[in-house]
Design an enzyme around this catalytic site. Structure first.
Site, mmCIF file in Angstrom:
data_model
loop_
_atom_site.group_PDB
_atom_site.id
_atom_site.type_symbol
_atom_site.label_atom_id
_atom_site.label_comp_id
_atom_site.label_asym_id
_atom_site.label_seq_id
_atom_site.Cartn_x
_atom_site.Cartn_y
_atom_site.Cartn_z
ATOM 1 N N ARG A 103 22.416 70.287 64.624
ATOM 2 C CA ARG A 103 21.257 71.203 64.600
ATOM 3 C C ARG A 103 20.200 70.552 65.457
ATOM 4 N NH1 ARG A 103 18.477 74.454 59.709
ATOM 5 N NH2 ARG A 103 20.303 75.702 60.220
ATOM 6 N N GLN A 133 25.733 81.014 61.331
ATOM 7 C CA GLN A 133 25.060 82.038 60.535
ATOM 8 C C GLN A 133 25.676 83.406 60.842
ATOM 9 O OE1 GLN A 133 22.378 81.862 58.227
ATOM 10 N NE2 GLN A 133 23.103 83.936 57.894
ATOM 11 N N ARG A 282 28.161 81.499 54.294
ATOM 12 C CA ARG A 282 28.103 80.372 55.230
ATOM 13 C C ARG A 282 29.252 79.403 54.930
ATOM 14 N NH1 ARG A 282 23.359 79.062 57.773
ATOM 15 N NH2 ARG A 282 24.746 77.611 58.865
HETATM 16 N N1 NVA Z 1 15.118 81.507 63.578
HETATM 17 C C1 NVA Z 1 15.065 80.554 62.501
HETATM 18 C C2 NVA Z 1 16.355 80.529 61.756
HETATM 19 C C3 NVA Z 1 16.392 79.610 60.564
HETATM 20 C C4 NVA Z 1 17.730 79.594 59.890
HETATM 21 C C5 NVA Z 1 14.730 79.177 63.055
HETATM 22 O O1 NVA Z 1 15.246 78.824 64.126
HETATM 23 O O2 NVA Z 1 13.934 78.455 62.441
HETATM 24 N N1 CP Z 2 20.137 80.103 57.441
HETATM 25 C C1 CP Z 2 20.091 78.763 57.637
HETATM 26 O O1 CP Z 2 20.589 78.229 58.631
HETATM 27 O O2 CP Z 2 19.486 78.080 56.631
HETATM 28 P P1 CP Z 2 19.044 76.544 56.672
HETATM 29 O O3 CP Z 2 17.995 76.418 57.748
HETATM 30 O O4 CP Z 2 18.521 76.249 55.303
HETATM 31 O O5 CP Z 2 20.247 75.707 57.014
#
Ligand code: NVA
Ligand code: CP
Length: 305
Positions: A103, A133, A282
């Site tokens: 991430r 997601q 998920r």
């Molecule tokens: N668009 C949001 C999604 C979080 C799961 C972000 O990037 O923070």
């Molecule tokens: N939807 C999602 O990716 O949630 P988190 O940011 O909690 O991992």
């Protein structure tokens, strides 16, 4: 051998429906307590430059359920291009683990990491994509609507990572994706989709099967919060908006949600909301990806020594 990576939905366009079908199977096997330890002895590295609840827990639990283990690393400990170059980190971690989920703030860092890694890399959210997601979203829509082809989905909000991956899912599965967003927040142009853009949320949601939204301010954009609250004021998902969709429409949100901003509390809690099914899925969708990328080949039965 060059490993296969899972960095976006568009790059796997022809295999997305297969992965969703595999997730259906793994979910059923889990419910019936007959999961095979398909990743016995395998280790997944997890790198988080940003916070996470669902992604972290679903990857950790998924690996445990498949017989594997995880090693979790925080972005500030590993320091992409600060403590060490991305290319060196990728080659070092490839010597220890069997796959890495990342991430990151910058999608280009994941792409660079993947280009140097000798194990599969999975995108656990970047500024441009959120494919894990979206795979779970495809599974959720299939469960509630019985099909993907021909489903009409209106995404109301920012043309962000979640929106891009949904547009790619639409192109891969025959879903019609409409995007309602203010000027200045369109999803980027892409060879993987042609976006239908609406400036009116009411027009976009008319008669659709699914209404989807995400936060107006994504992780890393916190300094823009005040401007975004003003710019998106006409794009909140309310019960009135939901009533314009098909009578059996479902409401979706990737979570975390900011109730009172992109969606009201009433919509989150109403009978049409499937947001917690999405969160559960998920786990099942990612297990399908992990098995696809990491499982021992069926022919690999020989004496390793
Ligand atoms: N668009 C949001 C999604 C979080 C799961 C972000 O990037 O923070
Ligand atoms: N939807 C999602 O990716 O949630 P988190 O940011 O909690 O991992």
């Amino acid at each position: 051998m060059t490993p296969t990576h899972f960095l976006s939905i568009g790059e796997h366009r022809d295999r997305i429906r297969h992965l969703i079908d595999q997730a259906v199977l793994l979910k059923r096997q889990h419910a019936e307590h007959r999961m095979a330890p398909l990743l016995d002895g395998k280790i997944l590295g997890l790198i988080f430059e940003k916070p996470s609840t669902r992604t972290r827990v679903s990857f950790e639990v998924g690996m445990f359920q498949l017989g594997g283990r995880v090693v979790t690393l925080k972005g500030d400990e590993i320091g992409f291009n600060k403590r060490e170059s991305v290319s060196d980190i990728a080659r070092v971690l490839s010597r220890y683990v069997d796959a890495v989920m990342i991430r990151s703030y910058f999608h280009k860092d994941i792409v660079e990491f993947a280009s140097y890694a000798t194990v599969p890399i999975v995108n656990g959210l970047s500024d441009l994509h959120h494919p894990c997601q979206t795979l779970a979203d495809g599974l959720t829509i299939l469960e509630h609507k019985g099909r993907l082809d021909g489903i009409r989905l209106a995404y109301v909000g920012d043309g962000n990572n979640v929106c891009v991956s949904l547009l790619e899912l639409g192109a891969a599965t025959g879903m019609e994706i409409r995007v309602a967003c203010p000027v200045g927040y369109d999803p980027p142009e892409s060879p993987h989709y042609t976006a239908q853009i609406f400036r009116s949320a009411e027009e976009a949601v008319a008669g659709v099967d699914v209404i989807y939204t995400d936060v107006w301010t994504s992780m890393g954009q916190e300094e823009e919060t005040a401007r975004r609250l003003a710019d998106f004021a006409q794009f909140q998902v309310t019960m009135d908006l939901l009533k314009r969709a098909a009578p059996d429409a479902i409401f979706m949100h990737c979570l975390p949600a900011h109730r009172g901003e992109e969606v009201t509390h009433e919509v989150m809690e109403c009978a049409q909301s499937v947001v917690f099914d999405q969160a559960e899925n998920r786990l099942h969708a990612q297990k399908a990806v992990l098995v696809d990328l990491m499982a021992y080949p069926a022919t690999d039965q020989g004496d390793p020594l």
